[in-house]
Motif scaffolding. Structure first.
Motif, mmCIF file in Angstrom:
data_model
loop_
_atom_site.group_PDB
_atom_site.id
_atom_site.type_symbol
_atom_site.label_atom_id
_atom_site.label_comp_id
_atom_site.label_asym_id
_atom_site.label_seq_id
_atom_site.Cartn_x
_atom_site.Cartn_y
_atom_site.Cartn_z
ATOM 1 N N GLN A 200 0.956 9.681 4.449
ATOM 2 C CA GLN A 200 1.322 9.064 3.165
ATOM 3 C C GLN A 200 2.702 8.401 3.196
ATOM 4 O OE1 GLN A 200 -0.524 8.623 0.580
ATOM 5 N NE2 GLN A 200 -1.998 10.263 0.308
ATOM 6 N N LYS A 201 3.253 8.164 4.371
ATOM 7 C CA LYS A 201 4.636 7.659 4.448
ATOM 8 C C LYS A 201 4.815 6.317 3.751
ATOM 9 C CE LYS A 201 4.937 7.646 8.994
ATOM 10 N NZ LYS A 201 3.545 7.974 9.380
ATOM 11 N N GLU A 202 3.806 5.431 3.803
ATOM 12 C CA GLU A 202 3.961 4.105 3.202
ATOM 13 C C GLU A 202 3.885 4.172 1.670
ATOM 14 O OE1 GLU A 202 1.169 1.545 5.152
ATOM 15 O OE2 GLU A 202 2.337 1.498 7.017
ATOM 16 N N VAL A 203 3.085 5.088 1.151
ATOM 17 C CA VAL A 203 3.009 5.262 -0.305
ATOM 18 C C VAL A 203 4.323 5.847 -0.813
ATOM 19 C CG1 VAL A 203 1.683 6.251 -2.204
ATOM 20 C CG2 VAL A 203 0.521 5.653 -0.070
ATOM 21 N N ARG A 204 4.822 6.861 -0.106
ATOM 22 C CA ARG A 204 6.128 7.412 -0.487
ATOM 23 C C ARG A 204 7.216 6.353 -0.345
ATOM 24 N NH1 ARG A 204 3.910 12.285 2.007
ATOM 25 N NH2 ARG A 204 4.728 11.618 4.028
ATOM 26 N N GLY A 205 7.071 5.496 0.656
ATOM 27 C CA GLY A 205 8.037 4.415 0.835
ATOM 28 C C GLY A 205 8.076 3.478 -0.351
ATOM 29 N N ALA A 206 6.903 3.212 -0.962
ATOM 30 C CA ALA A 206 6.854 2.353 -2.150
ATOM 31 C C ALA A 206 7.584 3.004 -3.320
ATOM 32 C CB ALA A 206 5.398 2.064 -2.523
ATOM 33 N N LEU A 207 7.475 4.329 -3.438
ATOM 34 C CA LEU A 207 8.188 5.050 -4.501
ATOM 35 C C LEU A 207 9.696 5.002 -4.268
ATOM 36 C CD1 LEU A 207 5.780 8.112 -4.780
ATOM 37 C CD2 LEU A 207 6.193 6.418 -6.577
ATOM 38 N N SER A 356 -7.228 -2.137 -19.984
ATOM 39 C CA SER A 356 -7.179 -3.236 -19.021
ATOM 40 C C SER A 356 -6.356 -2.768 -17.827
ATOM 41 C CB SER A 356 -6.576 -4.493 -19.644
ATOM 42 O OG SER A 356 -5.225 -4.305 -19.966
ATOM 43 N N TYR A 357 -6.722 -3.243 -16.651
ATOM 44 C CA TYR A 357 -6.072 -2.732 -15.446
ATOM 45 C C TYR A 357 -5.905 -3.836 -14.413
ATOM 46 C CZ TYR A 357 -10.905 -2.600 -13.728
ATOM 47 O OH TYR A 357 -12.190 -2.942 -13.380
ATOM 48 N N GLN A 358 -4.890 -3.643 -13.593
ATOM 49 C CA GLN A 358 -4.603 -4.588 -12.521
ATOM 50 C C GLN A 358 -4.279 -3.802 -11.261
ATOM 51 O OE1 GLN A 358 -1.046 -6.868 -13.184
ATOM 52 N NE2 GLN A 358 -1.204 -8.004 -11.261
ATOM 53 N N GLN A 359 -5.001 -4.081 -10.188
ATOM 54 C CA GLN A 359 -4.679 -3.423 -8.922
ATOM 55 C C GLN A 359 -3.431 -4.076 -8.349
ATOM 56 O OE1 GLN A 359 -7.820 -3.246 -5.885
ATOM 57 N NE2 GLN A 359 -6.219 -3.250 -4.325
ATOM 58 N N ILE A 360 -2.384 -3.276 -8.132
ATOM 59 C CA ILE A 360 -1.121 -3.831 -7.636
ATOM 60 C C ILE A 360 -0.780 -3.334 -6.232
ATOM 61 C CG2 ILE A 360 -0.156 -4.217 -9.943
ATOM 62 C CD1 ILE A 360 1.498 -1.657 -9.578
ATOM 63 N N GLY A 361 -1.645 -2.485 -5.665
ATOM 64 C CA GLY A 361 -1.382 -2.003 -4.311
ATOM 65 C C GLY A 361 -2.603 -1.341 -3.711
ATOM 66 N N LEU A 362 -2.705 -1.391 -2.393
ATOM 67 C CA LEU A 362 -3.756 -0.692 -1.657
ATOM 68 C C LEU A 362 -3.164 -0.266 -0.316
ATOM 69 C CD1 LEU A 362 -6.661 0.262 -1.079
ATOM 70 C CD2 LEU A 362 -7.152 -2.050 -0.228
ATOM 71 N N TYR A 363 -3.297 1.020 -0.015
ATOM 72 C CA TYR A 363 -2.763 1.552 1.237
ATOM 73 C C TYR A 363 -3.884 2.237 2.016
ATOM 74 C CZ TYR A 363 1.767 0.815 -0.969
ATOM 75 O OH TYR A 363 2.854 0.247 -1.592
ATOM 76 N N ARG A 364 -3.916 1.970 3.304
ATOM 77 C CA ARG A 364 -4.789 2.699 4.226
ATOM 78 C C ARG A 364 -3.887 3.474 5.190
ATOM 79 N NH1 ARG A 364 -10.032 0.991 4.117
ATOM 80 N NH2 ARG A 364 -10.351 3.183 4.660
ATOM 81 N N LEU A 365 -4.430 3.961 6.272
ATOM 82 C CA LEU A 365 -3.607 4.710 7.214
ATOM 83 C C LEU A 365 -2.527 3.814 7.826
ATOM 84 C CD1 LEU A 365 -6.271 6.842 9.107
ATOM 85 C CD2 LEU A 365 -4.490 7.692 7.580
ATOM 86 N N PRO A 366 -1.313 4.342 7.974
ATOM 87 C CA PRO A 366 -0.253 3.564 8.626
ATOM 88 C C PRO A 366 -0.563 3.380 10.116
ATOM 89 C CG PRO A 366 0.502 5.796 8.184
ATOM 90 C CD PRO A 366 -0.842 5.671 7.530
ATOM 91 N N ASN A 367 0.164 2.491 10.779
ATOM 92 C CA ASN A 367 -0.162 2.103 12.153
ATOM 93 C C ASN A 367 -0.017 3.218 13.173
ATOM 94 O OD1 ASN A 367 -0.904 -0.511 11.521
ATOM 95 N ND2 ASN A 367 1.164 -1.317 11.770
ATOM 96 N N ASP A 368 0.811 4.230 12.883
ATOM 97 C CA ASP A 368 0.898 5.343 13.829
ATOM 98 C C ASP A 368 -0.370 6.189 13.810
ATOM 99 O OD1 ASP A 368 1.898 5.921 11.224
ATOM 100 O OD2 ASP A 368 2.712 7.826 11.907
ATOM 101 N N PHE A 369 -1.129 6.109 12.737
ATOM 102 C CA PHE A 369 -2.436 6.767 12.648
ATOM 103 C C PHE A 369 -3.495 5.776 13.150
ATOM 104 C CE2 PHE A 369 0.023 9.638 10.252
ATOM 105 C CZ PHE A 369 -0.692 10.794 10.018
ATOM 106 N N GLN A 370 -3.475 5.534 14.453
ATOM 107 C CA GLN A 370 -4.345 4.527 15.053
ATOM 108 C C GLN A 370 -5.820 4.836 14.781
ATOM 109 O OE1 GLN A 370 -3.904 1.649 17.482
ATOM 110 N NE2 GLN A 370 -2.103 1.611 16.164
ATOM 111 N N THR A 371 -6.574 3.806 14.478
ATOM 112 C CA THR A 371 -8.012 3.941 14.294
ATOM 113 C C THR A 371 -8.711 2.923 15.195
ATOM 114 O OG1 THR A 371 -8.004 2.382 12.433
ATOM 115 C CG2 THR A 371 -7.811 4.731 11.908
ATOM 116 N N THR A 372 -10.018 3.031 15.293
ATOM 117 C CA THR A 372 -10.799 2.084 16.070
ATOM 118 C C THR A 372 -11.905 1.517 15.195
ATOM 119 O OG1 THR A 372 -12.325 1.848 17.941
ATOM 120 C CG2 THR A 372 -12.114 4.044 17.027
ATOM 121 N N ASN A 373 -12.159 0.222 15.317
ATOM 122 C CA ASN A 373 -13.197 -0.428 14.508
ATOM 123 C C ASN A 373 -14.578 0.156 14.775
ATOM 124 O OD1 ASN A 373 -11.308 -2.118 13.331
ATOM 125 N ND2 ASN A 373 -11.622 -3.763 14.822
ATOM 126 N N ALA A 374 -14.752 0.722 15.963
ATOM 127 C CA ALA A 374 -16.049 1.301 16.317
ATOM 128 C C ALA A 374 -16.331 2.599 15.568
ATOM 129 C CB ALA A 374 -16.107 1.552 17.830
#
Length: 391
Positions: A200-207, A356-374
């Motif tokens: 969650q480092k990037e979400v905490r970073g936004a705060l 009424s609502y507006q999406q102002i952010g979307l976070y997935r796993l940060p780059n150190d949490f490497q994933t694979t498209n497969a």
């Protein structure tokens, strides 16, 4: 040892899918802790890996080449993973991150985290653990600068401790690490948890960077209060942290204290989250920012909570106490809920409430949490940030 797999599975593995399921095997009763060759029904080589039961699947593919799984093989895995994290090693504001992310770095069943010169291994099945000496030796060659290491046993076992020190120097307790310039007290040998979830480092970073500036923040399922501390460091006028676990009180107080923050501006409440929603509604309390980051599954005396079934209830209850033009941070790490399902679950509650609502952010796993498209299931984190206008 050669293990025969069904036609569909052999096609999947050749395309890069890493997880072995029981139904992939021709002989579903086979068990072994040795390295295995997967072959198709014509006995043609498909991939190499291992069988080891864990919370998902029964094994992992480690290579689609006919390689020897020696120390050099694993050292190469660690060196490649290290090269992908160069920016993290050179970041003066953050010194806690993921070094090796299981199947995302080519070896399902093992995760390694970095805490300011110390490493924490997490083993997810017995087979890989039985080969730990070879893997740890390979890691030492790739990371000679690591001062010391610990391990967490995350599979069912008899006679092994949940956590133990394995080599080098022992870390101080607490070990104070940095993330986005915020300090966190961590304990590397205190059960399975260390005190902070690094994904969650990037979400905490936004705060920290202003999302909470001048606002009141409610942090539900707060654990050790990491979101609350990040919000306070980012200029929140007050934070409220709610968690059912009694240990959360002292742990959260400690996180504020190591950052020199005044505890008088912070409320830390030990209470069931659903009960707190009712309490806040009765007291007509409102918050400018609400963080919802529940575990995938939780149980108390009255209720069983599952993200896939019950997350909408959290959103509904949050809207009752969210200030006009408030911000809702909706997060889940449930791998069994797709990002589309999660977004629909959230937004259906907005529509039902008539806001009424507006999406102002979307976070997935940060780059150190490497994933694979497969293996899309490996990209489990989904965090939506919405601005809500109450009608």
């Amino acid at each position: 040892m050669k293990i025969k797999v069904k036609k569909r599975a052999s096609t999947q593995f050749r395309k890069g899918y890493p997880l072995i399921q029981k139904e992939d095997l021709v002989d579903t009763q086979v068990e072994t802790t040795e390295w295995i060759d997967l072959v198709d029904q014509q006995n043609q080589f498909v991939a190499k890996g291992y069988l080891g039961k864990q919370n998902k699947g029964i094994g992992w593919v480690l290579s689609r080449d006919n390689e020897v799984f020696d120390t050099t093989f694993f050292e190469k895995k660690f060196v490649v993973a290290k090269a992908k994290r160069t920016t993290y090693f050179s970041d003066d504001l953050t010194n806690a991150f993921r070094l090796f992310n299981g199947e995302g770095d080519g070896m399902g069943g093992l995760i390694i985290d970095y805490y300011d010169q110390f490493a924490v291994f997490s083993w997810y099945n017995q087979t890989l653990y039985l080969h730990r000496e070879k893997l740890v030796e390979a890691f030492k060659k790739a990371y000679p600068e690591i001062l010391g290491a610990y391990e967490k046993i995350r599979f069912d076992t008899q006679g092994l401790p949940e956590s133990q020190f394995i080599y080098g120097e022992e870390a101080p307790e607490p070990l104070i690490v940095k993330e986005n310039g915020v300090q966190f007290a961590t304990y590397l040998n205190e059960g399975l948890m260390t005190g902070i979830f690094l994904d969650q480092k990037e979400v905490r970073g936004a705060l920290v960077d202003g999302l909470a500036l001048g606002k009141s923040v409610l942090n539900m399922f707060s654990y050790t209060g990491a979101f609350s501390v990040a919000a306070a460091m980012g200029g929140a006028v007050e934070t409220t942290s709610v968690d059912l676990a009694k240990r959360s009180l002292k742990k959260t107080q400690e996180q504020f204290e190591v950052n020199g923050l005044d505890l008088e501006q912070q409320k830390i409440i030990v209470m069931d989250v659903f009960e707190y929603f009712k309490y806040a509604s009765r007291k007509q309390l409102t918050y400018d920012v609400i963080v919802l980051d529940p575990p995938s599954f939780a149980r108390n005396k009255k209720k069983v909570f599952r993200v896939a079934k019950n997350y909408g209830e959290l959103v509904k209850d949050s809207l009752e106490i969210l200030a006009d033009e408030g911000v809702l941070i909706a997060s889940t790490n449930a791998a069994n809920v797709t990002i589309q399902q999660f977004q629909k679950m959230i937004e259906e509650e907005f529509i039902a409430k008539g806001v009424s609502y507006q999406q102002i952010g979307l976070y997935r796993l940060p780059n150190d949490f490497q994933t694979t498209n497969a293996f899309p299931e490996g990209d489990y984190l989904k965090v939506f940030v919405y601005k809500i206008n109450q009608m």
